[in-house]
Write a protein that holds these residues in place. Structure first.
Motif, PDB file in Angstrom:
ATOM      1  N   ARG A 243      57.816  35.863  81.887  1.00 21.04           N
ATOM      2  CA  ARG A 243      57.914  34.331  82.120  1.00 21.04           C
ATOM      3  C   ARG A 243      56.636  33.601  81.726  1.00 21.04           C
ATOM      4  O   ARG A 243      56.784  32.457  81.425  1.00 21.04           O
ATOM      5  N   VAL A 244      55.312  34.102  81.960  1.00 20.63           N
ATOM      6  CA  VAL A 244      54.239  33.120  81.739  1.00 20.63           C
ATOM      7  C   VAL A 244      54.112  32.939  80.212  1.00 20.63           C
ATOM      8  O   VAL A 244      53.728  31.598  80.048  1.00 20.63           O
ATOM      9  N   PRO A 245      54.585  33.625  79.109  1.00 24.73           N
ATOM     10  CA  PRO A 245      54.349  33.060  77.697  1.00 24.73           C
ATOM     11  C   PRO A 245      55.384  32.001  77.628  1.00 24.73           C
ATOM     12  O   PRO A 245      55.009  30.942  76.829  1.00 24.73           O
ATOM     13  N   VAL A 246      56.496  32.112  78.234  1.00 26.75           N
ATOM     14  CA  VAL A 246      57.500  31.103  77.948  1.00 26.75           C
ATOM     15  C   VAL A 246      57.122  29.665  78.708  1.00 26.75           C
ATOM     16  O   VAL A 246      57.315  28.594  78.242  1.00 26.75           O
ATOM     17  N   LEU A 247      56.371  29.864  79.875  1.00 25.13           N
ATOM     18  CA  LEU A 247      55.828  28.911  80.388  1.00 25.13           C
ATOM     19  C   LEU A 247      54.417  28.364  79.817  1.00 25.13           C
ATOM     20  O   LEU A 247      54.537  26.995  79.930  1.00 25.13           O
ATOM     21  N   PRO A 291      64.409  26.918  83.898  1.00 29.40           N
ATOM     22  CA  PRO A 291      64.902  28.431  84.410  1.00 29.40           C
ATOM     23  C   PRO A 291      63.752  29.225  84.739  1.00 29.40           C
ATOM     24  O   PRO A 291      64.200  30.459  85.255  1.00 29.40           O
ATOM     25  N   THR A 292      62.913  29.072  83.463  1.00 32.31           N
ATOM     26  CA  THR A 292      61.941  30.324  83.822  1.00 32.31           C
ATOM     27  C   THR A 292      60.933  30.381  85.135  1.00 32.31           C
ATOM     28  O   THR A 292      60.683  31.382  85.442  1.00 32.31           O
ATOM     29  N   ILE A 293      60.766  29.050  85.430  1.00 28.96           N
ATOM     30  CA  ILE A 293      60.006  29.074  86.859  1.00 28.96           C
ATOM     31  C   ILE A 293      60.928  29.383  88.007  1.00 28.96           C
ATOM     32  O   ILE A 293      60.560  30.011  88.977  1.00 28.96           O
ATOM     33  N   GLN A 294      62.242  29.264  87.783  1.00 28.35           N
ATOM     34  CA  GLN A 294      63.145  29.657  89.017  1.00 28.35           C
ATOM     35  C   GLN A 294      63.456  31.127  88.886  1.00 28.35           C
ATOM     36  O   GLN A 294      63.281  31.795  89.872  1.00 28.35           O
ATOM     37  N   ALA A 295      63.574  31.689  87.709  1.00 24.64           N
ATOM     38  CA  ALA A 295      63.497  33.222  87.725  1.00 24.64           C
ATOM     39  C   ALA A 295      62.195  33.725  87.961  1.00 24.64           C
ATOM     40  O   ALA A 295      62.256  34.804  88.910  1.00 24.64           O
ATOM     41  N   TRP A 296      61.026  33.488  87.685  1.00 21.76           N
ATOM     42  CA  TRP A 296      59.651  33.677  88.253  1.00 21.76           C
ATOM     43  C   TRP A 296      59.727  33.646  89.722  1.00 21.76           C
ATOM     44  O   TRP A 296      59.284  34.675  90.283  1.00 21.76           O
ATOM     45  N   THR A 297      59.939  32.733  90.297  1.00 24.58           N
ATOM     46  CA  THR A 297      60.137  32.650  91.688  1.00 24.58           C
ATOM     47  C   THR A 297      60.781  33.735  92.467  1.00 24.58           C
ATOM     48  O   THR A 297      60.558  34.252  93.236  1.00 24.58           O
ATOM     49  N   ALA A 298      62.034  33.783  91.852  1.00 19.07           N
ATOM     50  CA  ALA A 298      62.987  34.986  92.297  1.00 19.07           C
ATOM     51  C   ALA A 298      62.371  36.092  92.259  1.00 19.07           C
ATOM     52  O   ALA A 298      62.280  37.195  93.027  1.00 19.07           O
ATOM     53  N   ASP A 299      61.816  36.471  90.814  1.00 18.66           N
ATOM     54  CA  ASP A 299      60.954  37.915  90.534  1.00 18.66           C
ATOM     55  C   ASP A 299      60.127  38.023  91.833  1.00 18.66           C
ATOM     56  O   ASP A 299      59.882  39.158  92.289  1.00 18.66           O
ATOM     57  N   LEU A 300      59.031  37.157  92.266  1.00 20.08           N
ATOM     58  CA  LEU A 300      58.027  37.305  93.058  1.00 20.08           C
ATOM     59  C   LEU A 300      58.562  37.481  94.590  1.00 20.08           C
ATOM     60  O   LEU A 300      57.635  37.910  95.471  1.00 20.08           O
ATOM     61  N   TYR A 358      45.875  27.359  83.362  1.00 23.27           N
ATOM     62  CA  TYR A 358      46.254  28.293  84.529  1.00 23.27           C
ATOM     63  C   TYR A 358      46.919  29.322  84.019  1.00 23.27           C
ATOM     64  O   TYR A 358      46.816  30.378  84.393  1.00 23.27           O
ATOM     65  N   LEU A 359      47.804  28.777  83.098  1.00 22.33           N
ATOM     66  CA  LEU A 359      48.774  29.888  82.680  1.00 22.33           C
ATOM     67  C   LEU A 359      48.074  31.098  82.087  1.00 22.33           C
ATOM     68  O   LEU A 359      48.443  32.129  81.921  1.00 22.33           O
ATOM     69  N   SER A 360      47.171  30.230  80.977  1.00 22.71           N
ATOM     70  CA  SER A 360      46.544  31.633  80.034  1.00 22.71           C
ATOM     71  C   SER A 360      45.554  32.276  81.150  1.00 22.71           C
ATOM     72  O   SER A 360      45.497  33.646  80.752  1.00 22.71           O
ATOM     73  N   TRP A 361      45.020  31.852  82.118  1.00 21.58           N
ATOM     74  CA  TRP A 361      44.371  32.637  82.901  1.00 21.58           C
ATOM     75  C   TRP A 361      45.160  33.695  83.827  1.00 21.58           C
ATOM     76  O   TRP A 361      44.870  34.784  83.802  1.00 21.58           O
ATOM     77  N   LYS A 362      46.474  33.314  83.977  1.00 21.55           N
ATOM     78  CA  LYS A 362      47.492  34.098  84.603  1.00 21.55           C
ATOM     79  C   LYS A 362      47.701  35.339  83.423  1.00 21.55           C
ATOM     80  O   LYS A 362      47.892  36.513  83.931  1.00 21.55           O
ATOM     81  N   TRP A 363      47.956  34.949  82.306  1.00 19.31           N
ATOM     82  CA  TRP A 363      48.430  35.912  81.552  1.00 19.31           C
ATOM     83  C   TRP A 363      47.145  37.012  81.069  1.00 19.31           C
ATOM     84  O   TRP A 363      47.406  38.059  80.833  1.00 19.31           O
ATOM     85  N   ARG A 364      45.946  36.492  81.058  1.00 20.20           N
ATOM     86  CA  ARG A 364      44.805  37.321  80.933  1.00 20.20           C
ATOM     87  C   ARG A 364      44.483  38.302  81.927  1.00 20.20           C
ATOM     88  O   ARG A 364      44.211  39.414  81.739  1.00 20.20           O
ATOM     89  N   GLN A 365      44.996  37.969  83.224  1.00 17.64           N
ATOM     90  CA  GLN A 365      44.712  38.854  84.479  1.00 17.64           C
ATOM     91  C   GLN A 365      46.081  40.005  84.156  1.00 17.64           C
ATOM     92  O   GLN A 365      45.500  41.186  84.166  1.00 17.64           O
ATOM     93  N   ARG A 366      47.107  39.699  84.243  1.00 12.71           N
ATOM     94  CA  ARG A 366      48.340  40.529  83.907  1.00 12.71           C
ATOM     95  C   ARG A 366      48.238  41.875  84.920  1.00 12.71           C
ATOM     96  O   ARG A 366      48.533  42.992  84.669  1.00 12.71           O
ATOM     97  N   THR A 371      56.492  41.877  86.216  1.00  8.19           N
ATOM     98  CA  THR A 371      57.743  42.448  85.936  1.00  8.19           C
ATOM     99  C   THR A 371      58.581  42.089  87.114  1.00  8.19           C
ATOM    100  O   THR A 371      58.334  41.486  88.313  1.00  8.19           O
ATOM    101  N   HIS A 372      59.876  42.142  87.034  1.00  4.28           N
ATOM    102  CA  HIS A 372      60.894  42.083  87.998  1.00  4.28           C
ATOM    103  C   HIS A 372      60.919  42.718  89.435  1.00  4.28           C
ATOM    104  O   HIS A 372      60.751  43.976  89.135  1.00  4.28           O
ATOM    105  N   ARG A 373      60.754  42.117  90.657  1.00  2.00           N
ATOM    106  CA  ARG A 373      60.802  42.932  91.542  1.00  2.00           C
ATOM    107  C   ARG A 373      62.152  43.157  91.938  1.00  2.00           C
ATOM    108  O   ARG A 373      62.852  42.217  92.459  1.00  2.00           O
ATOM    109  N   MET A 374      62.716  44.347  92.098  1.00  5.93           N
ATOM    110  CA  MET A 374      64.350  44.484  92.282  1.00  5.93           C
ATOM    111  C   MET A 374      64.481  45.007  93.507  1.00  5.93           C
ATOM    112  O   MET A 374      63.715  45.737  94.229  1.00  5.93           O
TER     113      MET A 374
END
Length: 387
Positions: A243-247, A291-300, A358-366, A371-374
């Motif tokens: 999600r983060v790379p696409v955002l 679509p990416t931010i909606q999927a990311w919200t659903a994942d979390l 902000y997204l770059s900071w989230k990407w560095r954290q990782r 991943t998806h929370r199933m």
């Protein structure tokens, strides 16, 4: 359908100084109603909340021709916001219910594909109806489309398992039911990106007229067609790359589109090139973002509070759009000529860059990786080898 024509319509009613409120009031009630719609979506069901949103849209579209004062119009815009405050929340939760976790990005892209089709056709059709027939015909046509959506919803099966009957006590919110903390990352990115939408919705009709473009809805049509193309070609991108790379890519594209709009000057022979390029790049950015931010919200989110998480993400959308509309309206009224318009686009571009940081900071954290929370059903499906 009606958004490109509303600034001129309100001006004719004598409310030019309130143009920024056209979007702001709409998004105010949309944002306020989100926590309630999230809770009702998680308790009463997805379909009833979707139906409520469509009914509000139907009623308001029908009433616009009969409220011919500035304050009557603005009051109706306030009420109309309940449609957006309820329908998308339940729709996103519904889609997340019916698809496996590892295909959420693709599914949200498909949902967005149909949204983009409506958004690409709506503004152009609305301006055509207003120009060739009347504003009233445009309003009533919008209402008729909402009525058609209600007919579709009546045939949709409910996906919420443990449903409760509606009771007014459900409208009493506890502190932890207003905001889902798990949705903070997508909330932040959505807020920063959505500011530009409020600016574009408020200002772009004025820019179109300054360039001699008669149909004020064409910019919206071009950017949503570009958005539609991106969803068709790259709907699986966030499922594959994260999600983060696409955002990150979408936020960068958003900043570029704001730069292109800033340099669009009617006196410049390249003005049309910059204007339509901005529409295309802007559409590409939202084609990736939504679509990416909606999927990311659903994942979390947790399955039991998915509606609340979606509502939290949409609160950011409404807040960003509302702030962008108010800010651009204020800038238009306090700066002469093109200065207010340019300042609006520059501010939007700066916020898009903040989203990139902000997204770059989230990407560095990782930590943990995104991943998806199933849920158990998703995990069993993967174990059994099903898609």
């Amino acid at each position: 359908m009606m958004i490109p024509e509303l600034p001129a319509y309100l001006t004719k009613l004598g409310g030019r100084e309130y143009v920024g409120l056209i979007i702001a009031l709409f998004t105010l009630t949309a944002g306020v109603s989100r926590p309630f719609s999230g809770k009702i979506t998680d308790t009463v069901g997805r379909v009833p909340v979707m139906a409520f949103g469509s009914i509000v849209c139907f009623v308001c579209g029908f009433l616009y021709p009969y409220l011919l004062t500035v304050w009557g119009f603005l009051t109706l815009r306030l009420i109309h916001g309940f449609s957006t405050g309820t329908k998308p929340t339940a729709t996103a939760a519904y889609v997340a219910d019916v698809v496996p976790a590892n295909r959420r990005g693709e599914a949200m892209g498909t949902l967005g594909l149909f949204t983009a089709m409506g958004m690409s056709l709506g503004p152009a059709i609305g301006s055509w109806l207003a120009d060739d027939y009347s504003m009233n015909v445009m309003f009533w046509t919008s209402s008729a489309f909402a009525l058609l959506s209600i007919g579709i919803l009546l045939r949709m099966p409910e996906t919420l398992v443990n449903r409760q009957p509606f009771r007014f006590s459900l409208l009493r919110l506890k502190k932890d039911e207003i905001f889902d903390k798990q949705a903070v990352p997508p909330f932040t990115v959505q807020l920063l990106q959505a500011f530009s939408s409020g600016v574009v919705l408020t200002v772009i009709a004025t820019v179109s007229m300054s360039l001699g473009i008669a149909n004020k809805g064409l910019f919206f049509s071009v950017y949503t067609v570009a958005s539609l193309a991106v969803r068709l070609l790259f709907s699986k991108a966030s499922d594959r790359y994260g999600r983060v790379p696409v955002l990150l890519v979408s936020s960068t594209a958003l900043a570029i589109s704001m730069v292109l709009l800033t340099i669009t000057d009617p006196a410049d022979p390249n003005a049309y090139l910059w204007f339509w390029s901005a529409a295309i790049v802007y559409g590409m950015s939202w084609g990736m973002n939504s679509p990416t931010i909606q999927a990311w919200t659903a994942d979390l989110s947790d399955e039991a509070t998915r509606g609340r998480a979606m509502a939290t993400m949409y609160i950011a959308l409404e807040a960003g759009i509302g702030l962008g509309a108010v800010a651009s309206g204020w800038l238009l009224n306090h700066f002469a000529g093109e200065a207010g318009i340019d300042a609006s686009f520059i501010l939007s571009g700066v916020l898009a860059i903040v989203a990139v940081l902000y997204l770059s900071w989230k990407w560095r954290q990782r930590q943990p990786p995104e991943t998806h929370r199933m849920n158990d059903a998703d995990e069993m499906a993967l174990v059994d080898g099903e898609p």
